[in-house]
Design a protein around this motif. Structure first.
Motif, PDB file in Angstrom:
ATOM      1  N   TYR A   1      -7.382  14.559  -5.027  1.00  0.00           N
ATOM      2  CA  TYR A   1      -6.610  14.372  -6.264  1.00  0.00           C
ATOM      3  C   TYR A   1      -6.254  12.923  -6.545  1.00  0.00           C
ATOM      4  N   GLN A   2      -6.078  12.136  -5.475  1.00  0.00           N
ATOM      5  CA  GLN A   2      -5.691  10.741  -5.722  1.00  0.00           C
ATOM      6  C   GLN A   2      -6.802   9.974  -6.422  1.00  0.00           C
ATOM      7  N   GLY A   3      -8.034  10.432  -6.227  1.00  0.00           N
ATOM      8  CA  GLY A   3      -9.164   9.683  -6.775  1.00  0.00           C
ATOM      9  C   GLY A   3      -9.787  10.346  -7.979  1.00  0.00           C
TER      10      GLY A   3
ATOM     11  N   TYR B   1      -2.430  -1.060  15.065  1.00  0.00           N
ATOM     12  CA  TYR B   1      -2.465   0.379  15.312  1.00  0.00           C
ATOM     13  C   TYR B   1      -1.167   1.000  14.823  1.00  0.00           C
ATOM     14  N   ARG B   2      -1.267   2.217  14.263  1.00  0.00           N
ATOM     15  CA  ARG B   2      -0.010   2.891  13.934  1.00  0.00           C
ATOM     16  C   ARG B   2       0.271   3.970  14.964  1.00  0.00           C
ATOM     17  N   TYR B   3       1.555   4.054  15.337  1.00  0.00           N
ATOM     18  CA  TYR B   3       1.919   4.980  16.417  1.00  0.00           C
ATOM     19  C   TYR B   3       2.101   6.413  15.920  1.00  0.00           C
TER      20      TYR B   3
ATOM     21  N   ASN C   1      -6.264  -3.514  10.027  1.00  0.00           N
ATOM     22  CA  ASN C   1      -7.211  -2.561  10.600  1.00  0.00           C
ATOM     23  C   ASN C   1      -6.538  -1.803  11.740  1.00  0.00           C
ATOM     24  N   ASN C   2      -5.967  -0.642  11.354  1.00  0.00           N
ATOM     25  CA  ASN C   2      -5.326   0.212  12.375  1.00  0.00           C
ATOM     26  C   ASN C   2      -6.318   1.265  12.865  1.00  0.00           C
ATOM     27  N   LEU C   3      -7.560   0.985  12.700  1.00  0.00           N
ATOM     28  CA  LEU C   3      -8.699   1.778  13.183  1.00  0.00           C
ATOM     29  C   LEU C   3      -9.007   3.030  12.370  1.00  0.00           C
ATOM     30  N   TYR C   4      -8.042   3.517  11.602  1.00  0.00           N
ATOM     31  CA  TYR C   4      -8.304   4.776  10.896  1.00  0.00           C
ATOM     32  C   TYR C   4      -7.977   4.673   9.415  1.00  0.00           C
ATOM     33  N   HIS C   5      -8.830   5.268   8.604  1.00  0.00           N
ATOM     34  CA  HIS C   5      -8.422   5.526   7.227  1.00  0.00           C
ATOM     35  C   HIS C   5      -8.190   7.026   7.156  1.00  0.00           C
ATOM     36  N   GLN C   6      -6.930   7.344   6.909  1.00  0.00           N
ATOM     37  CA  GLN C   6      -6.478   8.728   7.003  1.00  0.00           C
ATOM     38  C   GLN C   6      -6.893   9.296   8.363  1.00  0.00           C
ATOM     39  N   TYR C   7      -7.827  10.225   8.432  1.00  0.00           N
ATOM     40  CA  TYR C   7      -8.158  10.817   9.720  1.00  0.00           C
ATOM     41  C   TYR C   7      -9.562  10.436  10.184  1.00  0.00           C
TER      42      TYR C   7
ATOM     43  N   PHE D   1     -18.181  14.146   0.888  1.00  0.00           N
ATOM     44  CA  PHE D   1     -16.706  14.173   0.810  1.00  0.00           C
ATOM     45  C   PHE D   1     -16.154  12.912   1.440  1.00  0.00           C
ATOM     46  N   GLU D   2     -14.864  12.642   1.190  1.00  0.00           N
ATOM     47  CA  GLU D   2     -14.309  11.463   1.848  1.00  0.00           C
ATOM     48  C   GLU D   2     -13.222  11.803   2.849  1.00  0.00           C
ATOM     49  N   LEU D   3     -12.309  12.675   2.529  1.00  0.00           N
ATOM     50  CA  LEU D   3     -11.305  12.942   3.541  1.00  0.00           C
ATOM     51  C   LEU D   3     -10.950  14.407   3.657  1.00  0.00           C
TER      52      LEU D   3
ATOM     53  N   GLY E   1     -16.777   6.590   3.212  1.00  0.00           N
ATOM     54  CA  GLY E   1     -15.583   5.774   3.008  1.00  0.00           C
ATOM     55  C   GLY E   1     -14.916   6.131   1.675  1.00  0.00           C
ATOM     56  N   ILE E   2     -13.801   5.446   1.404  1.00  0.00           N
ATOM     57  CA  ILE E   2     -13.008   5.780   0.216  1.00  0.00           C
ATOM     58  C   ILE E   2     -13.631   5.129  -1.018  1.00  0.00           C
ATOM     59  N   ASP E   3     -14.479   5.867  -1.693  1.00  0.00           N
ATOM     60  CA  ASP E   3     -15.145   5.337  -2.885  1.00  0.00           C
ATOM     61  C   ASP E   3     -15.608   6.508  -3.757  1.00  0.00           C
ATOM     62  N   GLU E   4     -14.680   7.010  -4.533  1.00  0.00           N
ATOM     63  CA  GLU E   4     -14.972   8.187  -5.360  1.00  0.00           C
ATOM     64  C   GLU E   4     -16.027   7.878  -6.402  1.00  0.00           C
ATOM     65  N   ASN E   5     -16.072   6.637  -6.818  1.00  0.00           N
ATOM     66  CA  ASN E   5     -17.069   6.243  -7.794  1.00  0.00           C
ATOM     67  C   ASN E   5     -18.473   6.425  -7.201  1.00  0.00           C
TER      68      ASN E   5
ATOM     69  N   THR F   1       0.832  -1.202   0.000  1.00  0.00           N
ATOM     70  CA  THR F   1       0.000   0.000   0.000  1.00  0.00           C
ATOM     71  C   THR F   1       0.869   1.256   0.000  1.00  0.00           C
ATOM     72  N   HIS F   2       0.224   2.381   0.297  1.00  0.00           N
ATOM     73  CA  HIS F   2       0.939   3.648   0.465  1.00  0.00           C
ATOM     74  C   HIS F   2       1.788   3.635   1.742  1.00  0.00           C
ATOM     75  N   ARG F   3       1.710   2.569   2.520  1.00  0.00           N
ATOM     76  CA  ARG F   3       2.456   2.479   3.784  1.00  0.00           C
ATOM     77  C   ARG F   3       3.342   1.241   3.677  1.00  0.00           C
ATOM     78  N   PRO F   4       4.363   1.284   2.807  1.00  0.00           N
ATOM     79  CA  PRO F   4       4.960   0.029   2.332  1.00  0.00           C
ATOM     80  C   PRO F   4       6.198  -0.474   3.057  1.00  0.00           C
TER      81      PRO F   4
ATOM     82  N   GLY G   1      -9.420   1.119   5.383  1.00  0.00           N
ATOM     83  CA  GLY G   1     -10.052   2.054   4.442  1.00  0.00           C
ATOM     84  C   GLY G   1     -10.430   1.400   3.133  1.00  0.00           C
ATOM     85  N   THR G   2      -9.764   0.309   2.789  1.00  0.00           N
ATOM     86  CA  THR G   2     -10.047  -0.310   1.491  1.00  0.00           C
ATOM     87  C   THR G   2     -11.389  -1.028   1.483  1.00  0.00           C
ATOM     88  N   TYR G   3     -11.940  -1.261   2.664  1.00  0.00           N
ATOM     89  CA  TYR G   3     -13.217  -1.976   2.714  1.00  0.00           C
ATOM     90  C   TYR G   3     -14.291  -1.280   1.879  1.00  0.00           C
TER      91      TYR G   3
HETATM   92  C1  LIG Z   1      -8.430   6.284  -4.692  1.00  0.00           C
HETATM   93  C2  LIG Z   1      -7.849   7.034  -3.559  1.00  0.00           C
HETATM   94  N1  LIG Z   1      -8.621   7.883  -2.859  1.00  0.00           N
HETATM   95  C3  LIG Z   1      -8.096   8.575  -1.826  1.00  0.00           C
HETATM   96  C4  LIG Z   1      -6.796   8.425  -1.477  1.00  0.00           C
HETATM   97  C5  LIG Z   1      -6.200   9.204  -0.337  1.00  0.00           C
HETATM   98  N2  LIG Z   1      -5.788   8.333   0.747  1.00  0.00           N
HETATM   99  C6  LIG Z   1      -4.511   7.986   0.927  1.00  0.00           C
HETATM  100  S1  LIG Z   1      -4.304   6.965   2.231  1.00  0.00           S
HETATM  101  C7  LIG Z   1      -5.937   7.007   2.590  1.00  0.00           C
HETATM  102  C8  LIG Z   1      -6.481   6.272   3.767  1.00  0.00           C
HETATM  103  C9  LIG Z   1      -6.173   4.838   3.717  1.00  0.00           C
HETATM  104  O1  LIG Z   1      -6.652   4.228   4.856  1.00  0.00           O
HETATM  105  P1  LIG Z   1      -6.368   2.712   5.114  1.00  0.00           P
HETATM  106  O2  LIG Z   1      -6.603   1.936   3.870  1.00  0.00           O
HETATM  107  O3  LIG Z   1      -7.164   2.335   6.296  1.00  0.00           O
HETATM  108  O4  LIG Z   1      -4.814   2.639   5.405  1.00  0.00           O
HETATM  109  P2  LIG Z   1      -3.960   3.342   6.539  1.00  0.00           P
HETATM  110  O5  LIG Z   1      -3.514   4.664   5.996  1.00  0.00           O
HETATM  111  O6  LIG Z   1      -4.800   3.460   7.749  1.00  0.00           O
HETATM  112  O7  LIG Z   1      -2.791   2.446   6.743  1.00  0.00           O
HETATM  113  C10 LIG Z   1      -6.615   7.793   1.675  1.00  0.00           C
HETATM  114  C11 LIG Z   1      -8.047   8.045   1.715  1.00  0.00           C
HETATM  115  C12 LIG Z   1      -6.024   7.542  -2.244  1.00  0.00           C
HETATM  116  N3  LIG Z   1      -4.715   7.345  -1.989  1.00  0.00           N
HETATM  117  N4  LIG Z   1      -6.565   6.860  -3.262  1.00  0.00           N
END
Ligand SMILES: Cc1ncc(C[n+]2csc(CCOP(=O)(O)OP(=O)(O)O)c2C)c(N)n1
Lengths: 405, 323
Positions: free
Chosen positions: B84-86, A298-300, A233-239, B28-30, B58-62, A124-127, A206-208
């Motif tokens: 912008y990511q979505g 959880y992420r610190y 599941n670290n409880l949060y998607h972004q904020y 909105f999502e975030l 939740g994260i679902d721009e569609n 993911t974005h947290r690789p 968040g991917t759910y």
């Molecule tokens: C399609 C898309 N929409 C929005 C974002 C912005 N975004 C980056 S990370 C993130 C939250 C991800 O949450 P989660 O999947 O729970 O992973 P965590 O950051 O908690 O590890 C979002 C919404 C994105 N990267 N891609």
């Protein structure tokens, strides 16, 4: 922690290493269930997934601890760097706190042999945790994070897009959603060519909500693909708390919809994660199809970067980026930090007499140094050549510069 | 009148319309619909209008795009903010549904909706998936949706008000690189048309055309060129679709030289359309276009900053065109 120490100090457990490990695990599994979860899924799976780790050799177990430490110190070094070194250009989505998940999963995989042989993971974005657990070169990874020409991906990737095909690390993904779908495509190819490889997709809670989660699960189930979806599941998607995007307490419940096993594990305990992963991997290799694993973790640090953190200190506190969100009460962070994956792994190995405290401390010191050396190496690497930005669009040649008119 | 930031100006327009129209919603999502400006009340649509009307999902721009579309079809004005990511996730929803439904229904379907698309591309180091450029072109290509890209806070406010009141779907491209821009913006609600370019400076030697995130570089270059004695007519497109051909043609008829500048990929960038429209209508003019190369933005700042078109590139190209 008190429970665990009591458990392994019991006389009966000193008799043989494997008896000791089994009893310890039973105590642990019970404690885990009592502390964190009471869901149908967790209870259903608890007994089944509790007994793989005890079969691992001492070397394998020590390796897991070593991996957890590498992730921890790689990240702590970069946190400090971000906070203190104004020349450092990298940005980070820190994984600290979640180390046991990547480590436990990758310990159940084959991590050598390239895309035709290794088990494949999608990140993911947290690789960084996933990459280190899969076995990527920390030096080159650190260089990539700072956009150096000799980095893992020659400066084209940066943190959010690193990949290392040679070990089956298919790459970080800056997007939330598409990764798991692509991962099922790899699983489809693997099944078609009759290989025994499996594919693991790491995704946040968040991917759910994404359509891709459901598409991946549905198609993997329909085609019985060798596919494992690990929700961290670290409880949060972004904020935002995950309950803003998932109506269930346990995301693993979703597995039932697709007729796939759903497992909830304590993501702070590498042995629990390993056991669940091992079960899922065996299933996938045997042609029985996908599994959904939800690791509660959880992420610190904050979603991104190190706001609220202090150099040399673990974790970030008191930072509410938006002042209006429900993001992370400080008490919650501190509570999770009392169940730290490094401590849990360390105590388990000491309890199992795989290592002793002196060895654990020495390992920690050596790994700290290894990471410091890697980051120092990265710091000395050359910057990219500007014109190289036009390369690698296609396999051959370069595209035209259009910025000059 | 007060100095206001880009997003404050946008949300001021939305807040006004939401107060007038109790049915209007925002998804909105975030990125919460919150903006502050020194010496003014914080605008927070979520707390002001409550979760029934302003929902964090939740994260679902569609889904977000489909949701506002459905709301619009059901008779409610609706807006969504896509980060912008979505920005390309809802493409199909907008291309095949928002863009076609009015036509497919023989004119019946009304979609008073606004898709606010955050665009980045300004930040070195974000790399590949996080610094994309081309979505202006993608969305401008779709029939049936209006595609606007304001470059100043004052335009952003007026165009947002117009977009909300427009009975057709509007893709409102928000160039995140302009986030820090601040200027005098009127307090009262006003409407800026969704089909008119604006001439920022007048001149007879050269026409420079750009939009959105390209405008600060154009204005910077224009100022320097004017100081050096070149009479530059700088045009801010503001609307990619419909495009204001008349303003463009009138200018190049005078200057006979056209330079386009885009923070977008070269192939099919907005400038390509500008040049085509002018070439169809003006004889004997010279043309040049500057854009980002046809390459995904690489991570390393050395590569990215070299590839990103800037004011110096404009100045050099302008001098070549005019000499
Ligand atoms: C399609 C898309 N929409 C929005 C974002 C912005 N975004 C980056 S990370 C993130 C939250 C991800 O949450 P989660 O999947 O729970 O992973 P965590 O950051 O908690 O590890 C979002 C919404 C994105 N990267 N891609």
């Amino acid at each position: 922690m008190a429970d665990r120490n009591d458990a392994h100090s019991h006389d009966a457990q000193r008799k043989s290493p494997s008896a000791s490990r089994r009893n310890f695990l039973q105590a642990l599994a019970g404690a885990g269930a009592a502390i964190s979860f009471s869901s149908r899924i967790a209870n259903a799976q608890q007994g089944e997934i509790g007994y793989w780790a005890k079969d691992l050799s001492d070397a394998q177990l020590t390796n897991m601890f070593s991996t957890i430490l590498k992730i921890r110190w790689y990240e702590r070094t970069l946190v400090d760097k971000m906070l203190t070194d104004s020349n450092y250009r990298g940005y980070n989505h820190f994984y600290v706190g979640q180390e046991a998940v990547a480590t436990g999963v990758c310990a159940a995989l084959k991590n050598t042999g390239g895309v035709m042989e290794a088990d494949l993971i999608y990140s993911t974005h947290r690789p960084s945790g996933h990459a280190i657990a899969k076995g990527t070169d920390i030096k080159k990874m650190a260089a990539e994070y700072d956009f150096r020409a000799t980095g893992l991906n020659k400066g084209y990737a940066g943190e959010m897009h690193i990949s290392d095909k040679s070990i089956g690390f298919m790459g970080a993904d800056g997007m939330i959603g598409p990764g798991p779908v692509i991962a099922t495509g790899s699983a489809f190819a693997i099944r078609a060519r009759g290989s025994k490889q499996v594919v693991v997709n790491f995704g946040g809670d968040g991917t759910y909500a994404t359509p891709h989660f459901h598409s991946a699960m549905n198609n993997a189930a329909l085609l019985k693909l060798p596919f494992i979806y690990v929700i961290e599941n670290n409880l949060y998607h972004q904020y935002a708390h995950y309950s803003w995007s998932c109506p269930m307490k346990d995301i693993a419940e979703a597995a039932g919809t697709y007729g796939v096993p759903g497992v909830v594990v304590d993501g702070q305990d590498v042995m629990q994660v390993y056991n669940a992963a091992k079960t899922a991997v065996e299933r996938a290799r045997a042609g029985q199809g996908p599994t959904l694993i939800e690791a509660k973790t959880y992420r610190y640090y904050n979603h991104w970067g190190a706001p609220g953190a202090k150099p040399g200190e673990l974790g970030a506190f008191g930072y509410d980026p938006l002042a209006i969100s429900s993001f992370r009460p400080e008490r919650e962070v501190r509570e999770w930090m009392t169940r730290d994956p490094v401590d849990i792994c360390r105590n388990t190995l000491i309890g199992w007499k795989v290592i002793d405290a002196t060895k654990a401390t020495a390992m920690e010191a050596a790994i700290k140094q290894e990471v410091l050396d890697a980051v120092a190496w990265a710091d000395k690497q050359p910057f990219c050549k500007p014109e190289d930005g036009l390369k690698n669009v296609f396999v051959e040649g370069s595209v035209a510069a259009r910025q000059f008119g | 009148m007060a100095r206001k930031s880009f997003m404050y100006s946008v949300l001021e327009a939305v807040q006004y319309e939401m107060r007038q129209d109790k049915n209007m919603i925002w998804i909105f999502e975030l990125t919460p619909p919150v903006a502050s400006n020194p010496g003014r009340p914080v605008i927070n649509l979520e707390t002001e209008f409550g979760r029934l009307r302003v929902a964090n999902t939740g994260i679902d721009e569609n889904w977000m795009a489909g949701c506002v579309l459905g709301a619009g079809l059901a008779g409610s004005k609706a807006l969504t903010y896509i980060p912008y990511q979505g920005a390309c996730m809802p493409f199909q929803m907008i291309q095949n549904h928002a863009g076609k439904l009015r036509s497919m229904t023989g004119g019946d379907a009304a979609m008073p909706v606004v898709f606010i698309m955050e665009m980045t591309g300004q930040t070195a180091g974000f790399a590949g998936q996080h610094s994309d450029y081309e979505i202006d072109t993608y969305y401008a290509h779709i029939p049936g949706v209006k595609t606007v890209i304001p470059s100043t806070p004052a335009d952003a406010k007026g165009m947002m008000a117009s977009a909300i009141r427009d009975p057709d779907p509007v893709v409102f491209l928000y160039a995140a690189g302009l986030r820090e821009l601040v200027e005098e913006v009127p307090d009262e609600q006003y409407l800026t048309p969704l089909n008119k370019a604006v001439v920022r400076t007048t001149g007879s030697d050269l026409t420079i055309v750009s939009s959105g995130a390209g405008m600060p570089d154009v204005l910077d270059a224009t100022e320097k060129l004017q100081k050096a004695g070149m009479k530059v007519e700088a045009i801010d497109l503001r609307c990619l679709k419909p495009m204001d051909t008349e303003t463009l043609v009138k200018s190049v008829q005078k200057t006979k030289r056209l330079l386009t500048f885009d923070q977008s990929y070269y192939t099919l960038c907005p400038g390509a359309e500008v040049i085509a429209r002018v070439a169809e209508n003006v004889d004997g003019a010279k043309y040049k276009r500057i854009a980002f190369p046809d390459a995904p933005p690489p991570a390393a700042p050395e590569m990215f900053n070299w590839m990103r078109p800037n004011a110096d590139h404009i100045i050099a190209a302008a001098k070549r065109l005019v000499s």
